[in-house]
Design a protein around this motif. Structure first.
Motif, PDB file in Angstrom:
ATOM      1  N   MET A 617       0.815  -1.208   0.000  1.00 57.94           N
ATOM      2  CA  MET A 617       0.000   0.000   0.000  1.00 57.94           C
ATOM      3  C   MET A 617       0.854   1.266   0.000  1.00 57.94           C
ATOM      4  O   MET A 617       0.448   2.304  -0.520  1.00 57.94           O
ATOM      5  CB  MET A 617      -0.932   0.018   1.216  1.00 57.94           C
ATOM      6  N   ALA A 618       2.055   1.192   0.571  1.00 58.09           N
ATOM      7  CA  ALA A 618       2.896   2.383   0.688  1.00 58.09           C
ATOM      8  C   ALA A 618       3.309   2.921  -0.676  1.00 58.09           C
ATOM      9  O   ALA A 618       3.572   4.118  -0.817  1.00 58.09           O
ATOM     10  CB  ALA A 618       4.135   2.077   1.527  1.00 58.09           C
ATOM     11  N   ALA A 638      10.738  10.123  10.926  1.00 53.71           N
ATOM     12  CA  ALA A 638      11.645  10.586   9.877  1.00 53.71           C
ATOM     13  C   ALA A 638      10.938  10.708   8.539  1.00 53.71           C
ATOM     14  O   ALA A 638      11.383  11.440   7.666  1.00 53.71           O
ATOM     15  CB  ALA A 638      12.825   9.627   9.750  1.00 53.71           C
ATOM     16  N   PHE A 639       9.832   9.982   8.366  1.00 59.16           N
ATOM     17  CA  PHE A 639       9.148   9.973   7.078  1.00 59.16           C
ATOM     18  C   PHE A 639       7.786  10.662   7.131  1.00 59.16           C
ATOM     19  O   PHE A 639       7.074  10.684   6.143  1.00 59.16           O
ATOM     20  CB  PHE A 639       8.936   8.530   6.612  1.00 59.16           C
ATOM     21  N   ALA A 644       6.587   9.390   0.660  1.00 53.66           N
ATOM     22  CA  ALA A 644       7.113   8.791  -0.559  1.00 53.66           C
ATOM     23  C   ALA A 644       8.517   8.238  -0.345  1.00 53.66           C
ATOM     24  O   ALA A 644       8.914   7.260  -0.992  1.00 53.66           O
ATOM     25  CB  ALA A 644       7.116   9.824  -1.684  1.00 53.66           C
ATOM     26  N   ALA A 645       9.279   8.854   0.556  1.00 50.97           N
ATOM     27  CA  ALA A 645      10.636   8.369   0.817  1.00 50.97           C
ATOM     28  C   ALA A 645      10.603   6.990   1.458  1.00 50.97           C
ATOM     29  O   ALA A 645      11.429   6.129   1.143  1.00 50.97           O
ATOM     30  CB  ALA A 645      11.381   9.366   1.703  1.00 50.97           C
ATOM     31  N   TRP A 646       9.654   6.740   2.356  1.00 50.53           N
ATOM     32  CA  TRP A 646       9.522   5.406   2.941  1.00 50.53           C
ATOM     33  C   TRP A 646       9.090   4.408   1.865  1.00 50.53           C
ATOM     34  O   TRP A 646       9.602   3.291   1.791  1.00 50.53           O
ATOM     35  CB  TRP A 646       8.527   5.411   4.091  1.00 50.53           C
ATOM     36  N   ALA A 647       8.184   4.827   0.991  1.00 49.33           N
ATOM     37  CA  ALA A 647       7.724   3.919  -0.063  1.00 49.33           C
ATOM     38  C   ALA A 647       8.881   3.491  -0.964  1.00 49.33           C
ATOM     39  O   ALA A 647       8.903   2.355  -1.456  1.00 49.33           O
ATOM     40  CB  ALA A 647       6.638   4.599  -0.890  1.00 49.33           C
ATOM     41  N   ARG A 652      11.862  -0.941   3.095  1.00 50.70           N
ATOM     42  CA  ARG A 652      10.495  -1.377   2.807  1.00 50.70           C
ATOM     43  C   ARG A 652      10.485  -2.361   1.637  1.00 50.70           C
ATOM     44  O   ARG A 652       9.773  -3.381   1.655  1.00 50.70           O
ATOM     45  CB  ARG A 652       9.614  -0.161   2.492  1.00 50.70           C
ATOM     46  N   ALA A 653      11.280  -2.060   0.605  1.00 48.03           N
ATOM     47  CA  ALA A 653      11.331  -2.944  -0.561  1.00 48.03           C
ATOM     48  C   ALA A 653      11.817  -4.335  -0.184  1.00 48.03           C
ATOM     49  O   ALA A 653      11.320  -5.348  -0.703  1.00 48.03           O
ATOM     50  CB  ALA A 653      12.236  -2.328  -1.630  1.00 48.03           C
ATOM     51  N   ALA A 654      12.783  -4.413   0.728  1.00 48.19           N
ATOM     52  CA  ALA A 654      13.300  -5.718   1.140  1.00 48.19           C
ATOM     53  C   ALA A 654      12.234  -6.518   1.885  1.00 48.19           C
ATOM     54  O   ALA A 654      12.099  -7.740   1.685  1.00 48.19           O
ATOM     55  CB  ALA A 654      14.537  -5.528   2.011  1.00 48.19           C
TER      56      ALA A 654
END
Length: 692
Positions: A617-618, A638-639, A644-647, A652-654
């Motif tokens: 969802m992010a 921090a986000f 969008a930086a967390w997404a 997050r991708a890992a």
């Protein structure tokens, strides 16, 4: 860049350190630039504080403590409500009970699925107190005690105030059932504040369609044919409206505490500032909310100190998060056939479970904008601070305090106002004016006084003309006598005699200020202040029995880094980013991280469909999200301004790639959110296996 990363991660984990793990050493991320300056949050959900009270105890602990220092929690639920009700005053002008309660079968709490699919037979009860204490009660429960109860879970969720710490405490009462042994624990504040952003209760906005104020929900509850703990299943909007108002007031307590402690500041100037706020708050409460003009309501030095300190400490102001959630109708779109055997599409278990789904726009996890921003330079800033302190002074000894003031005031010389009256043309009324802006309208035909204002304050509501009105005025004095004997034809002098209770109050505040510890930088010590005032007025309180409080207990698993806990390196990211909420003793939210490290992959596989959807969802635009992302954005300071930086972050991708690989190994194809959600989020397999 790396040093800034570690600094921000340390801030992220401030609330987690209380649990024991040293996750900061495991985390690294590509963070955006420092967030823009702006108002400071009154309460920051990313910094929930210690789980256990650092001082004092919750009102719930105090109310249900035994002489032996344990809890005695009445069961069934009706008995618990009766125990609370005994501490509350009745309003003879209101048809509503002191305890306000609503039924919510398809709500938004963490435990909403516990009754599935029998949501209407076992609705969640939400109870709030909005009544003042009964005379002599030491407990100020008004706006400070809230309980959620879902019978099928055998758990009470409690939010109650802790005056010693100046905050709300979150607690769970487990094994609350027939034949059970109720056990009280303080809750994991990381979990609580993910939704309760102000560290205080939350509630829906009008029209409260989740509750039994919704006729369609009420009809379903009535059809169940059972008693709901003495709570009427069919009810109008008066109950949720009262709870909504109480919740709004409750959320402002934290703002008042920050202004009292930090806004007034340290040393003697800070003590004089707090004394000034307290005196103005007592005057405001005495006059039922009728305040003197701003330049007369608070001592100038106190107002100047508050404005100066607050402007320096919070140049952008103090932001108070919204306590209200968007109104949600869980039956939206269903047929209305309630007259036809309740054929409204909820007779199928799967349909009911689907209706428990909470879409992203209605999720309490969703970040909410500030409700208000308190600014030191705003015209009403000091008045708002005074009104906040006034919410702390009216307790079960309020009538006693008023009587003590009256006795002291009666011993002081009276003050007199002489108003000059002139007949109003074409009327039998007279308009009377005096020094300092004093004015009123005398209506002898209807024996009424209208528009009374003696010092430029807003006019009082009309009241009956009487020689002895015994009327409390703005500022705290009492209009004791009115002498209209000098009027002829509606013209002449009108004499008002006032009992100077405000002078008695000022003298008592001066004596209280001689005890500096009461006015130090600390949470507002309500009971100690009231006791000191009564002592200064010659009516000391008896000592409150020093009943031992039950020990504060926290039910959390052992902490440590993922390496210390033996978590496989490939799964360490889940431990780092999810443990704040999912490594717990609670099954809501699912505690899939709890258990032997060598079985962690099995537990994550069980939860993989839901984890994948939440992580995916992010990377979708907010308007396209079926569910809120995980971890909640409110817990990622921090986000917070850079979602969008967390997404786009590799962390997050890992995590997403890890669960995607598990799902592909299971189905033979790459997962995607749209396919997984084809039958709805609630149709996905549960995060916890049935044997958990």
């Amino acid at each position: 860049m790396m040093s800034r990363c570690l600094a921000w991660q340390a801030r992220l984990l401030a609330g987690l350190v209380a649990m024991g793990p040293l996750w900061a050493a495991e985390l690294s991320t590509h963070l955006p630039a420092d967030p823009p300056t702006g108002p400071a949050w009154v309460s920051d959900p990313a910094r929930p504080g210690e789980h256990l009270p650092v001082a004092g105890a919750s009102l719930f602990d105090a109310l249900f403590a035994t002489p032996g220092g344990t809890h005695a929690i009445p069961f069934p639920f009706e008995r618990l409500l009766a125990r609370i009700d005994a501490e509350l005053a009745r309003d003879p002008a209101s048809a509503l009970p002191p305890l306000k309660a609503v039924l919510i079968p398809l709500g938004r709490s963490l435990q909403r699925s516990a009754a599935a699919p029998d949501y209407f037979r076992f609705p969640r009860v939400v109870v709030g107190v909005d009544a003042p204490p009964a005379p002599g009660s030491p407990w100020l429960l008004k706006d400070r005690l809230y309980i959620g109860y879902l019978e099928k879970s055998a758990v009470l969720e409690v939010i109650s105030y802790n005056e010693g710490a100046g905050r709300f405490e979150f607690q769970l009462v487990k094994d609350y059932r027939a034949g059970g042994n109720p056990q009280v624990y303080y809750a994991n504040r990381n979990i609580c504040m993910a939704c309760h952003h102000n560290a205080a209760p939350i509630f829906s906005r009008a029209l409260w369609d989740e509750t039994n104020a919704n006729p369609a929900i009420a009809a379903r509850l009535v059809a169940e044919g059972r008693s709901f703990y003495g709570i009427a299943p069919a009810r109008g909007v008066d109950m949720p409206y009262a709870i909504d108002n109480a919740v709004r007031r409750a959320n402002r307590l934290a703002l008042t505490q920050r202004l009292w402690q930090e806004g007034c500041g340290p040393a003697a100037a800070g003590q004089r500032c707090r004394a000034g706020l307290l005196e103005a708050a007592l005057r405001l409460r005495l006059a039922d909310g009728l305040s003197l003009p701003p330049d007369a309501a608070v001592a100038p030095e106190a107002a100047a100190t508050l404005r100066r300190n607050a402007a320096r400490r919070w140049p952008g102001g103090l932001a108070l998060g919204r306590p209200d959630l968007p109104n949600r109708n869980p039956l939206q779109g269903l047929a209305d056939g309630l007259d036809d055997g309740l054929d409204d599409g909820l007779d199928d278990s799967a349909a009911r479970i689907a209706r428990s789904h909470v879409a992203a726009p209605f999720d309490p996890l969703l970040p909410r904008p500030p409700d208000t921003v308190w600014r030191a330079d705003a015209p009403g800033a000091v008045r708002e601070a005074v009104a906040g302190v006034a919410e702390f002074v009216a307790d079960g000894y309020w009538l006693r305090l008023q009587a003590a003031l009256a006795r002291r005031g009666a011993a002081l010389p009276r003050t007199e106002h002489i108003l000059s009256c002139e007949a109003v043309p074409a009327s039998r009324a007279s308009r009377c004016r005096g020094a300092g802006g004093a004015s009123l309208v005398l209506d002898p035909a209807n024996r009424r006084i209208q528009g009374l204002s003696l010092a430029g304050e807003p006019p009082r509501a009309p009241f009956a003309l009487s020689a002895r009105p015994d009327l409390r005025l703005a500022g705290g004095d009492v209009l004791e006598r009115m002498d209209a004997s000098g009027l002829r034809g509606g013209e002449g002098p009108l004499r008002l005699r006032l009992r100077a209770d405000s002078q008695a109050l000022a003298a008592a505040i001066s004596r209280l200020a001689a005890v500096p510890s009461l006015l130090d930088e600390q949470p507002l010590p309500r009971r100690a202040l009231v006791a000191a005032l009564l002592d200064a007025l010659g009516d000391p309180l008896p000592a409150l029995a020093d009943r031992p409080r039950p020990p504060a207990r926290l039910e959390l698993p052992a902490g440590g880094t993922s390496a210390q806990l033996g978590v496989p390196a490939a799964l360490a990211g889940f431990h780092a980013w999810c443990a704040a909420c999912h490594l717990s003793a609670e099954s809501f939210p699912p505690n899939f991280l709890l258990g032997p490290a060598n079985a962690l992959e099995t537990r994550i596989r069980q939860c993989a469909p839901r984890i994948y959807v939440r992580l995916a969802m992010a990377r979708l635009p907010p308007a396209a999200r079926a569910k809120t992302p995980m971890p909640p954005e409110t817990l990622l300071p921090a986000f917070r301004s850079h979602a969008a930086a967390w997404a786009a972050s590799p962390e997050r991708a890992a995590l997403e790639a890890g669960v995607a690989a598990m799902l592909k190994a299971e189905s033979g194809r790459d997962p995607d959110p749209e396919t997984l959600l084809a039958r709805g989020y609630e149709a996905l397999r549960p995060c916890l296996a049935p044997d958990r």
